[in-house]
Design a protein around this motif. Sequence first.
Motif, PDB file in Angstrom:
ATOM      1  N   LEU A  35     136.578-117.201  55.538  1.00  0.00           N
ATOM      2  CA  LEU A  35     135.780-117.984  54.593  1.00  0.00           C
ATOM      3  C   LEU A  35     136.601-118.515  53.428  1.00  0.00           C
ATOM      4  CD1 LEU A  35     132.690-115.599  54.443  1.00  0.00           C
ATOM      5  CD2 LEU A  35     132.860-117.751  55.700  1.00  0.00           C
ATOM      6  N   VAL A  36     137.861-118.111  53.346  1.00  0.00           N
ATOM      7  CA  VAL A  36     138.656-118.465  52.173  1.00  0.00           C
ATOM      8  C   VAL A  36     138.819-119.974  52.032  1.00  0.00           C
ATOM      9  CG1 VAL A  36     140.971-118.333  51.166  1.00  0.00           C
ATOM     10  CG2 VAL A  36     139.857-116.259  52.021  1.00  0.00           C
ATOM     11  N   ARG A  49     140.307-121.398  38.922  1.00  0.00           N
ATOM     12  CA  ARG A  49     141.737-121.257  39.220  1.00  0.00           C
ATOM     13  C   ARG A  49     141.951-120.567  40.563  1.00  0.00           C
ATOM     14  NH1 ARG A  49     143.951-117.940  34.588  1.00  0.00           N
ATOM     15  NH2 ARG A  49     145.881-118.166  35.804  1.00  0.00           N
ATOM     16  N   SER A  50     141.032-120.822  41.485  1.00  0.00           N
ATOM     17  CA  SER A  50     141.114-120.157  42.780  1.00  0.00           C
ATOM     18  C   SER A  50     142.370-120.526  43.545  1.00  0.00           C
ATOM     19  CB  SER A  50     139.882-120.497  43.620  1.00  0.00           C
ATOM     20  OG  SER A  50     139.786-121.904  43.818  1.00  0.00           O
ATOM     21  N   ILE A 139     140.376-112.903  47.379  1.00  0.00           N
ATOM     22  CA  ILE A 139     141.389-113.900  47.011  1.00  0.00           C
ATOM     23  C   ILE A 139     142.217-113.399  45.838  1.00  0.00           C
ATOM     24  CG2 ILE A 139     141.708-116.192  45.969  1.00  0.00           C
ATOM     25  CD1 ILE A 139     139.311-117.129  47.667  1.00  0.00           C
ATOM     26  N   GLU A 140     141.541-112.905  44.801  1.00  0.00           N
ATOM     27  CA  GLU A 140     142.259-112.472  43.598  1.00  0.00           C
ATOM     28  C   GLU A 140     143.018-111.175  43.831  1.00  0.00           C
ATOM     29  OE1 GLU A 140     142.660-114.525  41.189  1.00  0.00           O
ATOM     30  OE2 GLU A 140     141.336-115.897  42.269  1.00  0.00           O
ATOM     31  N   TRP A 141     142.473-110.279  44.623  1.00  0.00           N
ATOM     32  CA  TRP A 141     143.187-109.044  44.985  1.00  0.00           C
ATOM     33  C   TRP A 141     144.505-109.387  45.673  1.00  0.00           C
ATOM     34  CZ3 TRP A 141     141.662-103.612  45.232  1.00  0.00           C
ATOM     35  CH2 TRP A 141     142.483-102.825  46.046  1.00  0.00           C
ATOM     36  N   ASN A 142     144.441-110.319  46.618  1.00  0.00           N
ATOM     37  CA  ASN A 142     145.650-110.645  47.375  1.00  0.00           C
ATOM     38  C   ASN A 142     146.680-111.407  46.541  1.00  0.00           C
ATOM     39  OD1 ASN A 142     144.740-109.315  49.632  1.00  0.00           O
ATOM     40  ND2 ASN A 142     143.859-111.141  50.585  1.00  0.00           N
ATOM     41  N   LYS A 143     146.238-112.109  45.498  1.00  0.00           N
ATOM     42  CA  LYS A 143     147.205-112.686  44.552  1.00  0.00           C
ATOM     43  C   LYS A 143     147.967-111.568  43.840  1.00  0.00           C
ATOM     44  CE  LYS A 143     144.562-116.866  43.297  1.00  0.00           C
ATOM     45  NZ  LYS A 143     143.898-117.540  42.161  1.00  0.00           N
ATOM     46  N   ILE A 144     147.238-110.525  43.434  1.00  0.00           N
ATOM     47  CA  ILE A 144     147.890-109.382  42.788  1.00  0.00           C
ATOM     48  C   ILE A 144     148.885-108.739  43.746  1.00  0.00           C
ATOM     49  CG2 ILE A 144     147.492-107.066  41.855  1.00  0.00           C
ATOM     50  CD1 ILE A 144     144.807-108.080  40.787  1.00  0.00           C
ATOM     51  N   GLN A 207     148.842-103.040  49.364  1.00  0.00           N
ATOM     52  CA  GLN A 207     148.237-103.521  50.610  1.00  0.00           C
ATOM     53  C   GLN A 207     147.308-104.705  50.360  1.00  0.00           C
ATOM     54  OE1 GLN A 207     145.979-100.500  52.667  1.00  0.00           O
ATOM     55  NE2 GLN A 207     146.407-101.400  54.654  1.00  0.00           N
ATOM     56  N   ARG A 208     147.382-105.692  51.250  1.00  0.00           N
ATOM     57  CA  ARG A 208     146.469-106.818  51.195  1.00  0.00           C
ATOM     58  C   ARG A 208     145.045-106.358  51.483  1.00  0.00           C
ATOM     59  NH1 ARG A 208     148.043-112.045  51.509  1.00  0.00           N
ATOM     60  NH2 ARG A 208     146.143-112.541  52.667  1.00  0.00           N
ATOM     61  N   LYS A 209     144.094-107.100  50.954  1.00  0.00           N
ATOM     62  CA  LYS A 209     142.698-106.811  51.223  1.00  0.00           C
ATOM     63  C   LYS A 209     142.270-107.601  52.444  1.00  0.00           C
ATOM     64  CE  LYS A 209     139.422-104.405  49.155  1.00  0.00           C
ATOM     65  NZ  LYS A 209     139.437-102.949  49.337  1.00  0.00           N
TER      66      LYS A 209
END
Length: 576
Positions: A35-36, A49-50, A139-144, A207-209
Amino acid sequence: MERTVPTTGSEEIELYMRTYYSLLRTTDEVQIQTLVETHLGVDSLLHVRSRDHTPDVSALVYSSLRLPHCIRQTRLIVMGQSERVFARRGYPDVEQWRPVAAEARRRRSFFDGRETLAAYVASLSDVDDLIPILTAFQIEWNKIHLRLFGHASLVDLEACVTSGQPIGADLRVRLCEELGISAADLGQLEAIWKEDLPAMLLDAGRQRKRMAARLLAGSQVEYRKATQLWWENIAANLPFDPGERPVYFISSNTHSVVNILSGFALRREEELVRFVREGGSADLQAEYADIQTRQVPSSLENFLYYVLKKYLHTPQGRDMWEEREQEEPLCGIRHIDSRHVFDVAAQIVELRALRPDWLDSRLRIPGIERIVHSDAIIINIDYPLGMGAYHILSQIAAGVESFRGVYVLGKAATLNGSIGDVMIPNVVHDEHSRNTYLFNNAFDAADVRPHLVYGTVLDNQKSITVRGTFLQNQRYMDVFYREGYTDIEMEAGPYLSAVYEAMRPRRYPRDEIVNLYPIPFDIGVVHYASDTPFSKGQNLGVQQLSYFGMDPTYAATVAILRRILELECARQDDDK
């Protein structure tokens, strides 16, 4: 009548919704990652800022507030309407799992302690809310993850987690540099995640989400069954048949109506003031001193209601909890929690049992003593989300003798006002039915203004009921703003669809201008501004109302309750 429907600019939103609903029809898990792309294409006002490589802290704060902290460990989110639905679909003991809650979204949820989160949904609006929130969070978790993976900061974060110590000054500086965020941004995340922030950042860095979701049952029948179970639980816990009583329905919250009607906090002023002086925050101490010396125009009653809420959540407040539970039935107030379905608590008030000498002074209208002759009740519910409002009010309409009033008090975003303002609409465009409802609002500015201290009352407004908080973008909002719609919320449209069915012989229409004049009972809709979406990157996750948010809430509640008491006392005169 000329009418402009916002089709231009909303195609991306329609595509996003079609995508996740088509995927959720499967009996298998739906990967959030699929869905991203459509989520990014929406350009949501809550996720401006996605597409950036640095975290959008505002969106992360917003989504974190609306998810339980166990989302750190969660891989699978399963959504169902009732305990029965979960049991039929392979989760027979879901209510034996650990109950979990989000700070800013009321949704009954349970965590299995490993990787699965069960969430109860009351309508499709819960899906429209939860899926974008999960996507934004991932999305934001994986940016971190991309910015912290392999950095030495993870070793220091692990030390914080192991020792239970907060993040030190040096590590804070490095984290801000590595994440590309400001110290204030990190402070916002810390305010939300508190002592779990080191563990959250450590998990994200390692770890990626890769979350997935399942909708166990998506039929309208299941939503109606869940709402019927909700109402049956209420009726079973009353000593009288609600089907034989006329009803004033209020959709608001679980504190303002009962606080004002019971006067419990006002009779405990001495104890609550002692709590403020001995253990309250410096801000509360200063506010009370200023109220006493009339340095600020704040309401002492509202202040005591706020302090009561704080005090009841302390160890020394346990005795007062018991006193409250004993006293409120003495003035006709009963609390009923929902069970085995969505989380919408109800409060039933027998008007004839009210104690006029206990009422907030703002409710002591001339002739209030005549209320003892009333046979009416108030059904006050903790406001549901979106289409849940339609299901609930439709069920109540089928289960009671008649409505004497339907009143909706809720928060909204404003396009022309400020946080803390009160908006009173007489036009509501509903994005669910695509109807535009015209109605005679029982309230105007003069009803609220005497009780509002800090904000402005804006009546004769035009409201739009949207389908989800993330399902809005600049182009979409521009269309409505040009048409004069400045009040953005999620429940008024579904409530008015239910009102239509309570007075007309057919189901609510679609894509029409619907005239609700005349109507055999009162309709009142009042919103208070909690958000200004045209302020990019600023939302309720960043600007929380706190104590001063009580000013518009209680001003509107006073107006609604005065209206009910005035109508009912006048009715007793007419019946003589």
